[in-house]
Design a protein around this motif. Sequence first.
Motif, PDB file in Angstrom:
ATOM      1  N   UNK A 170      -4.303  -6.546   2.617  1.00  0.00           N
ATOM      2  CA  UNK A 170      -4.326  -7.179   1.236  1.00  0.00           C
ATOM      3  C   UNK A 170      -2.962  -8.704   1.246  1.00  0.00           C
ATOM      4  N   UNK A 171      -2.678  -8.727   1.899  1.00  0.00           N
ATOM      5  CA  UNK A 171      -1.684  -9.910   1.897  1.00  0.00           C
ATOM      6  C   UNK A 171      -2.347 -11.252   2.247  1.00  0.00           C
ATOM      7  N   UNK A 172      -3.050 -11.117   3.114  1.00  0.00           N
ATOM      8  CA  UNK A 172      -3.266 -12.364   3.865  1.00  0.00           C
ATOM      9  C   UNK A 172      -5.283 -12.738   2.935  1.00  0.00           C
ATOM     10  N   UNK A 173      -5.645 -12.184   2.232  1.00  0.00           N
ATOM     11  CA  UNK A 173      -7.047 -11.724   2.169  1.00  0.00           C
ATOM     12  C   UNK A 173      -6.459 -13.810   1.151  1.00  0.00           C
ATOM     13  N   UNK A 174      -8.308 -14.425   1.338  1.00  0.00           N
ATOM     14  CA  UNK A 174      -7.834 -15.605   0.144  1.00  0.00           C
ATOM     15  C   UNK A 174      -7.641 -16.451  -1.263  1.00  0.00           C
ATOM     16  N   UNK A 175      -6.973 -16.693  -0.991  1.00  0.00           N
ATOM     17  CA  UNK A 175      -6.052 -17.112  -2.277  1.00  0.00           C
ATOM     18  C   UNK A 175      -5.489 -16.198  -3.406  1.00  0.00           C
ATOM     19  N   UNK A 176      -5.049 -15.308  -1.957  1.00  0.00           N
ATOM     20  CA  UNK A 176      -4.307 -14.410  -2.957  1.00  0.00           C
ATOM     21  C   UNK A 176      -2.728 -13.805  -1.950  1.00  0.00           C
ATOM     22  N   UNK A 177      -2.136 -13.150  -2.778  1.00  0.00           N
ATOM     23  CA  UNK A 177      -0.871 -12.827  -2.527  1.00  0.00           C
ATOM     24  C   UNK A 177      -0.477 -11.169  -2.627  1.00  0.00           C
ATOM     25  N   UNK A 178       0.970 -11.018  -1.950  1.00  0.00           N
ATOM     26  CA  UNK A 178       0.781  -9.489  -2.346  1.00  0.00           C
ATOM     27  C   UNK A 178       2.156  -9.089  -3.166  1.00  0.00           C
ATOM     28  N   UNK A 179       1.819  -9.723  -4.196  1.00  0.00           N
ATOM     29  CA  UNK A 179       2.308  -9.155  -5.054  1.00  0.00           C
ATOM     30  C   UNK A 179       3.436  -7.786  -5.593  1.00  0.00           C
ATOM     31  N   UNK A 180       4.392  -7.595  -6.347  1.00  0.00           N
ATOM     32  CA  UNK A 180       5.783  -6.496  -6.446  1.00  0.00           C
ATOM     33  C   UNK A 180       5.094  -5.829  -7.367  1.00  0.00           C
ATOM     34  N   UNK A 186       1.315  -1.075  -0.311  1.00  0.00           N
ATOM     35  CA  UNK A 186       0.146   0.004   0.301  1.00  0.00           C
ATOM     36  C   UNK A 186       1.056   1.388   0.161  1.00  0.00           C
ATOM     37  N   UNK A 187       2.375   1.278   0.610  1.00  0.00           N
ATOM     38  CA  UNK A 187       3.076   2.894   0.645  1.00  0.00           C
ATOM     39  C   UNK A 187       3.322   2.524  -0.503  1.00  0.00           C
ATOM     40  N   UNK A 188       3.530   1.381  -1.667  1.00  0.00           N
ATOM     41  CA  UNK A 188       4.181   2.241  -2.832  1.00  0.00           C
ATOM     42  C   UNK A 188       3.395   2.836  -3.531  1.00  0.00           C
ATOM     43  N   UNK A 189       2.037   2.042  -2.827  1.00  0.00           N
ATOM     44  CA  UNK A 189       0.673   2.707  -3.625  1.00  0.00           C
ATOM     45  C   UNK A 189       0.588   4.452  -4.006  1.00  0.00           C
ATOM     46  N   UNK A 190       1.966   5.027  -3.146  1.00  0.00           N
ATOM     47  CA  UNK A 190       1.593   6.068  -2.932  1.00  0.00           C
ATOM     48  C   UNK A 190       2.913   7.098  -3.085  1.00  0.00           C
ATOM     49  N   UNK A 191       3.726   5.900  -3.787  1.00  0.00           N
ATOM     50  CA  UNK A 191       5.535   5.886  -4.080  1.00  0.00           C
ATOM     51  C   UNK A 191       5.591   6.961  -4.961  1.00  0.00           C
ATOM     52  N   UNK A 192       7.108   7.759  -4.247  1.00  0.00           N
ATOM     53  CA  UNK A 192       7.321   9.430  -5.553  1.00  0.00           C
ATOM     54  C   UNK A 192       8.840   9.295  -5.077  1.00  0.00           C
ATOM     55  N   UNK A 193       9.354   8.985  -6.151  1.00  0.00           N
ATOM     56  CA  UNK A 193      10.895   9.464  -6.343  1.00  0.00           C
ATOM     57  C   UNK A 193      11.094   8.712  -4.394  1.00  0.00           C
ATOM     58  N   UNK A 194      11.362   7.285  -4.108  1.00  0.00           N
ATOM     59  CA  UNK A 194      11.899   7.049  -3.299  1.00  0.00           C
ATOM     60  C   UNK A 194      11.210   7.268  -1.831  1.00  0.00           C
ATOM     61  N   UNK A 195      10.157   7.697  -1.499  1.00  0.00           N
ATOM     62  CA  UNK A 195       9.334   8.053  -0.593  1.00  0.00           C
ATOM     63  C   UNK A 195       8.170   8.898  -0.752  1.00  0.00           C
ATOM     64  N   UNK A 196       7.941   9.446   0.524  1.00  0.00           N
ATOM     65  CA  UNK A 196       5.712  10.065   0.069  1.00  0.00           C
ATOM     66  C   UNK A 196       6.534  11.037  -0.314  1.00  0.00           C
ATOM     67  N   UNK A 197       6.027  12.135  -0.685  1.00  0.00           N
ATOM     68  CA  UNK A 197       4.878  13.312  -1.466  1.00  0.00           C
ATOM     69  C   UNK A 197       5.514  14.097  -0.080  1.00  0.00           C
ATOM     70  N   UNK A 198       6.034  15.321   0.034  1.00  0.00           N
ATOM     71  CA  UNK A 198       5.842  16.136   0.960  1.00  0.00           C
ATOM     72  C   UNK A 198       4.252  17.036   0.758  1.00  0.00           C
ATOM     73  N   UNK A 199       3.966  17.058  -0.391  1.00  0.00           N
ATOM     74  CA  UNK A 199       2.598  17.917  -0.165  1.00  0.00           C
ATOM     75  C   UNK A 199       1.229  16.882   0.406  1.00  0.00           C
ATOM     76  N   UNK A 200       1.507  16.098   0.092  1.00  0.00           N
ATOM     77  CA  UNK A 200       0.928  14.618   0.261  1.00  0.00           C
ATOM     78  C   UNK A 200       1.119  14.635   1.770  1.00  0.00           C
ATOM     79  N   UNK A 201       1.862  14.669   2.907  1.00  0.00           N
ATOM     80  CA  UNK A 201       1.642  14.789   4.158  1.00  0.00           C
ATOM     81  C   UNK A 201       1.339  15.550   4.389  1.00  0.00           C
TER      82      UNK A 201
END
Length: 355
Positions: A345-355, A215-230
């Motif tokens: 997200x990783x523990x939902x049935x019959x699924x896994x957290x993928x990159x 979930x963190x990677x969904x908001x990833x921006x150049x190696x981290x969080x967006x300052x404006x998002x913060x």
Amino acid sequence: MNSAFVPTRRMGLYEPMHQMDMWGDFKGNNNCFDIPPSMIFDDNESENTSHKSIEPSHKYDEESSKPADKVLRRLAQNREAARKSRLRKKAYVQQLENSKLRLIQIEQEIERSRQQGVCIGSGLADTNLLRSSGTTNPGIATFEMEYAQWVEEENRQISELRNAVNNNNGSEDDEELRSFVESGMRHYFHLFKIKQTTAKADAFYLMSGTWKTCAERLFFWIGGFRPSEFLKVVAPNLEPLEEQQRVDVCNLTQSCQQAEDALSQGMLKLHQIVSETIADGGQRNYMGDAMEKLEALVRFVGQADHLRGETLQQICRILTTRKAALALLALGEYLQRLRALSSLWASRPNTSCTT
């Protein structure tokens, strides 16, 4: 007495000149040269014969009579053998260090997954196991361990900060809260520092976000969080604000967005340049040119983290101590929720957290 020998009294040992030169070549390496038993004398025997004429053995007569070039060639061969031995030892030690780092890293991730069920999309275990090279970059392995420790320390600080805010009597300039804010700021700047070191080791890895949860990677921006998002995340927790504070926060948000746009445009331009350089494979040294341009990734990561640090510092200057504590608490809890969402997200049935 033969001039090629110099009798020395050191533990009853007499050394020919060329053998003494060889000792100098192997200084500090106890395994490179063994003393022949015939060269070791009993102390009493040495004392009794100290005033007698010492005649070299037939073996060393032959040795000293050999041409100088053969002696020099033998010395050169010994030096080369010693050099290769040192290189083999250095490579072996480095291999052991890499294996140790990788083992510690995998053990930590297994234990963390067992206790928390956290998604292993952070790259602390699955990425390494899937690497076909079989060799982990020591800089990456070190960063992954340090980042895991950073997250644990962040969770501890958030818990303490939450208790301090709840126990605060409403004072806007509390000394205890100030110490927690300063500690939290140092903690984030420590992360920026180790990220910069890792970017020099492998900027692609750091910017891929595989060390973050899904979930963190969904908001990833150049190696981290967006300052404006913060700023958008923490804004609801800062009310009520004075009029000047509200204006300053609004101006800071706009400045962050402008700086983010400039860095994003720079990244797009870099993508275009590298793509064109690789596509034009007919030019001389096109791969070298592409590699040189990719070095800019390290600077982009540093500039993005610099913007994050400046944003944290500015928001703490604008706000009172209590409001700054609330801002850091809101950011920390937001990141915790993203990690918890990754776990679900990783523990939902019959699924896994993928990159």
